[in-house]
Design a protein around this motif. Structure first.
Motif, short mmCIF file in Angstrom:
data_model
loop_
_atom_site.label_atom_id
_atom_site.label_comp_id
_atom_site.label_asym_id
_atom_site.label_seq_id
_atom_site.Cartn_x
_atom_site.Cartn_y
_atom_site.Cartn_z
N HIS A 56 0.74 -1.38 0.13
CA HIS A 56 0.15 0.07 -0.06
C HIS A 56 0.91 1.15 -0.01
O HIS A 56 1.60 1.23 0.87
CB HIS A 56 -0.88 0.09 1.31
N THR B 273 0.78 4.38 1.04
CA THR B 273 0.80 5.25 2.24
C THR B 273 0.76 4.43 3.58
O THR B 273 1.33 4.72 4.46
CB THR B 273 -0.25 6.14 2.31
N LEU B 274 0.08 3.32 3.61
CA LEU B 274 -0.13 2.41 4.97
C LEU B 274 1.08 1.61 4.95
O LEU B 274 1.61 1.14 5.95
CB LEU B 274 -1.18 1.68 4.97
N SER C 268 4.83 0.55 5.20
CA SER C 268 6.21 1.04 5.72
C SER C 268 7.30 1.32 4.97
O SER C 268 8.44 1.83 5.21
CB SER C 268 6.45 0.52 6.96
N LYS D 44 8.64 5.08 3.29
CA LYS D 44 8.99 6.07 4.21
C LYS D 44 10.13 5.61 5.15
O LYS D 44 11.15 5.97 5.33
CB LYS D 44 7.99 6.66 4.81
N ASP E 142 3.00 -3.90 8.74
CA ASP E 142 2.04 -2.84 9.00
C ASP E 142 0.58 -3.24 8.58
O ASP E 142 -0.31 -3.38 9.49
CB ASP E 142 2.48 -1.69 7.70
N ASN F 243 3.42 2.45 11.92
CA ASN F 243 2.34 3.50 11.54
C ASN F 243 2.99 4.56 10.58
O ASN F 243 3.01 5.67 11.13
CB ASN F 243 1.64 4.00 12.51
N SER G 30 2.05 6.33 7.96
CA SER G 30 0.85 7.47 7.83
C SER G 30 0.21 8.14 8.95
O SER G 30 -0.44 9.10 8.67
CB SER G 30 -0.10 6.86 6.98
N HIS G 31 0.73 7.85 10.00
CA HIS G 31 0.12 8.42 11.29
C HIS G 31 -1.33 8.46 11.24
O HIS G 31 -2.08 9.33 11.81
CB HIS G 31 0.53 9.79 11.62
N ALA G 32 -1.86 7.15 10.85
CA ALA G 32 -3.51 6.76 10.82
C ALA G 32 -3.83 6.93 11.88
O ALA G 32 -3.45 6.39 13.10
CB ALA G 32 -3.49 5.59 10.06
N ASP H 60 4.92 5.15 15.78
CA ASP H 60 4.71 6.00 14.91
C ASP H 60 5.99 6.61 14.20
O ASP H 60 6.13 7.69 13.62
CB ASP H 60 3.88 7.30 15.55
#
Length: 394
Positions: free
Chosen positions: A217, A219-220, A222, A225, A295, A314, A316-318, A336
């Motif tokens: 995914h 953005t979700l 890991s 980033k 993730d 996390n 995306s800091h969801a 986070d």
């Protein structure tokens, strides 16, 4: 064991025995989710003509290797035409374009009484004029991420659920009805239990084993980033051995030596890289690992067949608390930031006792496992729900 002709048999006409095609047009990992159902159907209902169709030679070879290893009755298998389209790869994909292969074979697939698939793109057959053939979706995981709960499920005549969590969510969101959904358990467990398993990597020293399993995914997941920083920390810390086994779609079809971000870790004595080999999809790593680091991949539920420590990332800091798409994050700490991830793994190990009961409940909600094998229950659901199959003898 299987038909030696790569073109294989043609679909039977509707005047003969009921015919079912198990179709594989996506990545290799999906095969293990529906092939055990094909085996159960072929063994248990000899009056049904079961066939297998793939769009790559690699998939066909893998299917045949599994069938030979399991010593099951022969199941005719074939490559779908045309050859020029089978060789087409877009943006590094490991398979030809799914929609184009479906369009090229719509008339052929329409001659089966049912097409069984572990992926949702096959719903496109309805728009391609395939109206009478029943479509069956087996799923290829029992995770929480919201993406798989979507409108294409309505195009299937039968949608399988691994357990009450998956079934109830599909019903509550209106994607299936009680008539189009069958809770069958997890057929992948059947075939995994019957296979010998892939070899594990050999590390220089025995240490607790972490499997890092990022999802694709954008953005979700890991990896984009945080992934390289996480690998750097494990490379610099000698407390753990690490298997980096991302979802097969993260680096689809790539070799670790061709990826700049992975180059420093190739050959590292405490890090093993596997971007989609057999061990990355047949639960070899999730069964062997002591700690899960990930993730939003559904593989966490396969890991939790035995309760063990988890640490979730996390990036995306969801705002995940109370969101059923992140329900699995109740099974371990959530961080986070990628900094101090090895210390966080150590902390998750020490505090695992706080999460054991939640893990057990989550596994039971995800998998409705019974004495009757899941693959047999799934085959029975096909026979029960699809009119052309009902009079086939077992």
């Amino acid at each position: 064991m299987t038909n030696p002709d790569p073109k294989g048999p043609d679909p039977k006409g509707r005047g003969g025995r009921p015919s079912v095609c198990f179709l594989y047009i996506a990545q290799t990992h999906q095969i293990l989710h529906s092939l055990p159902i094909a085996i159960a159907l072929a063994k248990g209902w000899p009056d049904i003509d079961v066939q297998i169709a793939t769009t790559t030679q690699e998939h066909l070879d893998y299917v045949r290797e599994l069938l030979e290893t399991l010593k099951v009755p022969p199941i005719p298998s074939r490559l779908l035409p045309p050859a020029w389209l089978r060789s087409l790869r877009l943006k590094g994909a490991s398979t030809p374009p799914k929609a184009l292969m479906l369009a090229a074979n719509a008339r052929r697939l329409a001659r089966y009484d049912a097409v069984v698939t572990p992926e949702r793109t096959t719903a496109l057959l309805r728009k391609l004029g395939v109206k009478d053939t029943k479509l069956v979706y087996t799923q290829h995981g029992a995770g929480d991420r919201g993406g798989p709960f979507e409108p294409r499920l309505k195009q299937f005549d039968l949608v399988m659920a691994a357990g009450p969590k998956q079934r109830d969510r599909m019903l509550d969101e209106g994607w299936v009805t009680p008539q189009t959904c069958a809770m069958v358990g997890y057929p992948k467990f059947d075939i995994i239990d019957a296979l010998p398993g892939s070899p594990l990597p050999v590390f220089a020293q025995a240490k607790p084993l972490v499997v890092y399993n990022p999802h694709f995914h954008p953005t979700l997941g890991s990896w984009p980033k945080w992934g390289r920083r996480i690998l750097e920390q494990f490379a610099a810390d000698d407390r753990y051995n690490l298997i980096f086994a991302p979802h097969i779609r993260v680096f689809e079809g790539a070799d670790p030596r061709t990826i700049e971000a992975l180059a420093p870790f190739v050959g590292h004595p405490r890090i093993h890289l596997d971007l989609g080999g057999p061990a990355a999809i047949d639960m070899t790593y999730t069964r062997a690992a002591d700690i899960y680091l990930g993730d939003v991949s559904s593989q966490v539920y396969e890991f939790l067949r035995t309760p063990k420590p988890c640490l979730f990332l996390n990036p995306s800091h969801a705002d995940w608390r109370g969101d059923e798409s992140f329900h699995h994050w109740l099974y371990g700490p959530v961080v986070d930031s990628p900094e101090g991830v090895v210390d966080a793994v150590a902390s998750a190990r020490r505090g695992h006792g706080d999460y054991v009961e939640a893990q057990k409940r989550g596994f039971a909600e995800s998998f409705d496992l019974r004495e009757t094998p899941s693959s047999v229950r799934a085959a029975q659901a096909i026979v029960d729900r699809l009119p052309a199959m009902k009079h086939a003898s077992r």
